[in-house]
Write an enzyme that holds these catalytic residues in place. Structure first.
Site, mmCIF file in Angstrom:
data_model
loop_
_atom_site.group_PDB
_atom_site.id
_atom_site.type_symbol
_atom_site.label_atom_id
_atom_site.label_comp_id
_atom_site.label_asym_id
_atom_site.label_seq_id
_atom_site.Cartn_x
_atom_site.Cartn_y
_atom_site.Cartn_z
ATOM 1 N N GLY A 11 0.830 -1.212 0.000
ATOM 2 C CA GLY A 11 0.000 0.000 0.000
ATOM 3 C C GLY A 11 0.863 1.261 0.000
ATOM 4 O O GLY A 11 2.101 1.202 -0.056
ATOM 5 N N SER A 35 -5.672 -6.265 -2.144
ATOM 6 C CA SER A 35 -7.072 -5.844 -2.227
ATOM 7 C C SER A 35 -7.165 -4.376 -2.599
ATOM 8 O O SER A 35 -8.166 -3.925 -3.136
ATOM 9 C CB SER A 35 -7.801 -6.113 -0.912
ATOM 10 O OG SER A 35 -7.191 -5.382 0.124
ATOM 11 N N SER A 125 -4.968 6.574 13.736
ATOM 12 C CA SER A 125 -5.310 7.760 12.950
ATOM 13 C C SER A 125 -5.754 8.878 13.866
ATOM 14 O O SER A 125 -6.351 8.626 14.924
ATOM 15 C CB SER A 125 -6.456 7.388 12.008
ATOM 16 O OG SER A 125 -7.047 8.548 11.457
ATOM 17 N N THR A 127 -8.180 10.393 13.451
ATOM 18 C CA THR A 127 -9.639 10.309 13.512
ATOM 19 C C THR A 127 -10.117 9.830 14.878
ATOM 20 O O THR A 127 -11.265 10.094 15.244
ATOM 21 C CB THR A 127 -10.168 9.414 12.361
ATOM 22 O OG1 THR A 127 -11.541 9.696 12.153
ATOM 23 C CG2 THR A 127 -9.981 7.956 12.640
ATOM 24 N N TYR A 149 -15.174 3.576 10.087
ATOM 25 C CA TYR A 149 -13.713 3.474 9.934
ATOM 26 C C TYR A 149 -13.011 3.933 11.219
ATOM 27 O O TYR A 149 -12.121 3.256 11.741
ATOM 28 C CB TYR A 149 -13.240 4.307 8.734
ATOM 29 C CG TYR A 149 -11.768 4.577 8.769
ATOM 30 C CD1 TYR A 149 -10.865 3.562 8.483
ATOM 31 C CD2 TYR A 149 -11.271 5.824 9.142
ATOM 32 C CE1 TYR A 149 -9.493 3.795 8.556
ATOM 33 C CE2 TYR A 149 -9.912 6.064 9.207
ATOM 34 C CZ TYR A 149 -9.027 5.053 8.922
ATOM 35 O OH TYR A 149 -7.690 5.285 9.011
ATOM 36 N N LYS A 153 -10.491 1.924 14.180
ATOM 37 C CA LYS A 153 -9.169 2.340 14.693
ATOM 38 C C LYS A 153 -9.215 2.482 16.213
ATOM 39 O O LYS A 153 -8.294 2.068 16.925
ATOM 40 C CB LYS A 153 -8.733 3.648 14.029
ATOM 41 C CG LYS A 153 -8.363 3.488 12.561
ATOM 42 C CD LYS A 153 -7.152 2.571 12.386
ATOM 43 C CE LYS A 153 -6.890 2.205 10.955
ATOM 44 N NZ LYS A 153 -5.816 1.206 10.788
ATOM 45 N N ASN A 179 -2.431 13.700 7.969
ATOM 46 C CA ASN A 179 -2.794 13.484 6.550
ATOM 47 C C ASN A 179 -1.558 13.283 5.672
ATOM 48 O O ASN A 179 -0.953 14.262 5.214
ATOM 49 C CB ASN A 179 -3.605 14.680 6.047
ATOM 50 C CG ASN A 179 -5.004 14.713 6.641
ATOM 51 O OD1 ASN A 179 -5.165 14.719 7.866
ATOM 52 N ND2 ASN A 179 -6.026 14.740 5.804
ATOM 53 N N LEU A 200 -7.816 14.427 -0.744
ATOM 54 C CA LEU A 200 -7.556 15.662 -1.483
ATOM 55 C C LEU A 200 -6.389 15.559 -2.472
ATOM 56 O O LEU A 200 -6.546 15.867 -3.656
ATOM 57 C CB LEU A 200 -7.309 16.804 -0.482
ATOM 58 C CG LEU A 200 -6.993 18.159 -1.096
ATOM 59 C CD1 LEU A 200 -8.143 18.662 -1.948
ATOM 60 C CD2 LEU A 200 -6.648 19.166 0.004
HETATM 61 N N1 UFG Z 1 -11.354 17.801 0.243
HETATM 62 C C1 UFG Z 1 -11.901 18.540 -0.793
HETATM 63 N N2 UFG Z 1 -12.123 17.907 -1.994
HETATM 64 C C2 UFG Z 1 -11.827 16.596 -2.197
HETATM 65 C C3 UFG Z 1 -11.282 15.843 -1.129
HETATM 66 C C4 UFG Z 1 -11.053 16.474 0.089
HETATM 67 O O1 UFG Z 1 -12.180 19.730 -0.651
HETATM 68 O O2 UFG Z 1 -12.081 16.089 -3.311
HETATM 69 C C5 UFG Z 1 -11.060 18.460 1.534
HETATM 70 C C6 UFG Z 1 -11.795 17.882 2.724
HETATM 71 O O3 UFG Z 1 -13.061 18.490 2.876
HETATM 72 C C7 UFG Z 1 -10.816 18.219 3.856
HETATM 73 C C8 UFG Z 1 -9.443 18.122 3.195
HETATM 74 O O4 UFG Z 1 -9.688 18.297 1.804
HETATM 75 O O5 UFG Z 1 -11.009 19.540 4.299
HETATM 76 C C9 UFG Z 1 -8.743 16.813 3.407
HETATM 77 O O6 UFG Z 1 -9.612 15.742 3.030
HETATM 78 P P1 UFG Z 1 -9.088 14.241 2.915
HETATM 79 O O7 UFG Z 1 -10.240 13.396 2.487
HETATM 80 O O8 UFG Z 1 -7.847 14.193 2.107
HETATM 81 O O9 UFG Z 1 -8.651 13.901 4.410
HETATM 82 P P2 UFG Z 1 -9.550 13.851 5.723
HETATM 83 O O10 UFG Z 1 -8.818 14.653 6.736
HETATM 84 O O11 UFG Z 1 -10.962 14.176 5.495
HETATM 85 O O12 UFG Z 1 -9.507 12.303 6.020
HETATM 86 C C10 UFG Z 1 -8.299 11.735 6.480
HETATM 87 C C11 UFG Z 1 -8.242 10.261 6.119
HETATM 88 C C12 UFG Z 1 -9.305 9.500 6.829
HETATM 89 C C13 UFG Z 1 -9.291 9.787 8.278
HETATM 90 C C14 UFG Z 1 -9.332 11.272 8.517
HETATM 91 C C15 UFG Z 1 -9.172 11.636 9.950
HETATM 92 O O13 UFG Z 1 -8.403 10.108 4.738
HETATM 93 O O14 UFG Z 1 -9.049 8.120 6.646
HETATM 94 O O15 UFG Z 1 -8.253 11.882 7.830
HETATM 95 O O16 UFG Z 1 -7.958 11.178 10.416
HETATM 96 F F1 UFG Z 1 -10.375 9.241 8.872
#
Ligand code: UFG
Length: 338
Positions: A11, A35, A125, A127, A149, A153, A179, A200
């Site tokens: 991964g 997977s 995480s 999270t 999820y 964790k 992140n 993102l």
């Molecule tokens: N975002 C966008 N557009 C996108 C994707 C994300 O604007 O297409 C924004 C989200 O709203 C957020 C930021 O970009 O403000 C980061 O989003 P991510 O999905 O990259 O990351 P998250 O912090 O939401 O999620 C990550 C992990 C999860 C974990 C979470 C909390 O991907 O597995 O952190 O630890 F649960």
């Protein structure tokens, strides 16, 4: 030589940690069921390290297969990455998430116990902190989870705490990632999500390379610097080096630990987009759309404890994260599917 079993080895974080462990002098046995990853990763790791990968194709939920792996190799410690990680999917398929993330963890620990292996680095995480009571999150922040999820964790952490309480010979590092973004500086390995990226940075790189038309920015009215969500982005190679530091700590100090692995500061979505445009020289068209349900406005790490306990801190800045993500995406527009 210390031999480390890496689950989820092909991964995104696993593959970078594989290289970092080898560079630090560890011998690695990689395990994955592909997977959510590609066998091509093994070829790339061979090329980058010059060492033929020792690899087992197996699922962490298959007790007989895990038993066989521990019988075939003399394992000293486990770095346990293997898990499912898509927040949205976890709500739709809770049993699959509990089977893999909890069932797989228990199966892995059972095999370890039978073979007297009691040192584990566990991928947790940020999270697990849930709704921020204060920021930055430090390791003493109360724990709660906001989706399936996150609960896998949180419960995974607790299972390992119970295991350690039952037998103090277990030495465990609970690593709470913020992140991770970026890629190995060679551009040969990186993040390769299947289907539409949830996160993102891979979405941004796919827009820049022309695979997607525009980025949807989820929410422009948060109480943040520019209204968009703020996260603590860290370079995946820094994160990989954090695992090496945590493993050394367990092996040398013989003490368990719980630490945040983050940069210790946040960037907004638009700050990341602009940094990416500078690093790549490509425009990233975006539209501000509704907030994504379940998203927090902002969070970042207190990274003090990792510095004190592990001597670890991030070294690569946002520009480097963007430049390395871009190098990877540009050289591999379709990821490992080449
Ligand atoms: N975002 C966008 N557009 C996108 C994707 C994300 O604007 O297409 C924004 C989200 O709203 C957020 C930021 O970009 O403000 C980061 O989003 P991510 O999905 O990259 O990351 P998250 O912090 O939401 O999620 C990550 C992990 C999860 C974990 C979470 C909390 O991907 O597995 O952190 O630890 F649960």
């Amino acid at each position: 030589m210390t031999t480390v079993l890496l689950t989820g080895a092909t991964g995104y974080i696993g593959s970078h940690t594989w290289l970092a462990l080898q560079e630090a002098g560890f011998s690695v046995v990689g395990l994955d069921n592909f997977s959510n990853s590609s066998p091509e990763v093994l070829k790339r790791l061979h090329e980058l390290s010059g060492v033929a990968p020792v690899f087992e194709r197996a699922s962490i939920t298959d007790a007989a297969a895990m038993e066989a792996v521990f019988s075939r190799h003399r394992i000293d410690a486990v770095v346990h990455f293997a898990a499912s990680k898509a927040v949205g999917e976890s709500g739709a398929q809770p049993l699959a998430y509990y089977a893999n993330n909890i069932g797989g963890l228990v199966t892995t620990c059972e095999a370890m116990r039978r073979h007297g292996v009691k040192t584990m680095v566990f991928s947790s995480s940020a999270t697990v902190y849930g709704d921020p009571k204060y920021l930055p999150y430090d390791e003493a922040h109360p724990l709660s989870a906001m989706n399936v999820y996150g609960r896998t964790k949180l419960y995974g952490e607790q299972i390992l705490r119970d295991l350690e309480a039952s037998d103090p010979a277990w030495k465990i590092a609970w690593l709470r990632y913020f992140n991770p973004v970026g890629a190995h500086e060679s551009g040969r390995i990186g993040e390769d999500p299947r289907g539409v990226p949830n996160n993102l940075m891979p979405y941004v790189t796919q827009v820049a390379v022309g695979r997607r038309e525009f980025l949807q920015v989820f929410g422009g009215d948060y109480d943040t610097v520019d209204g968009t969500g703020v996260r603590d982005y860290l370079h995946v190679v820094d994160l990989a080096e954090g695992h090496v530091a945590a493993l050394r700590h367990l092996l040398d100090q013989r003490r368990s630990l719980t630490v945040n692995l983050g940069a210790g500061h946040g960037h907004s979505v638009l700050q990341l987009v602009r940094a990416f445009e500078r690093a790549s020289g490509r425009p990233v068209p975006y539209r501000i759309v509704d907030r994504r349900p379940g998203d927090l406005p902002a969070f970042w790490a207190d990274a003090t404890l990792a510095r004190q306990q592990l001597g670890w801190q991030t070294r690569r800045d946002l520009e480097t994260m963007c430049a390395d993500s871009w190098r990877w995406q540009q050289a591999n527009p379709n990821g490992f599917d080449c």
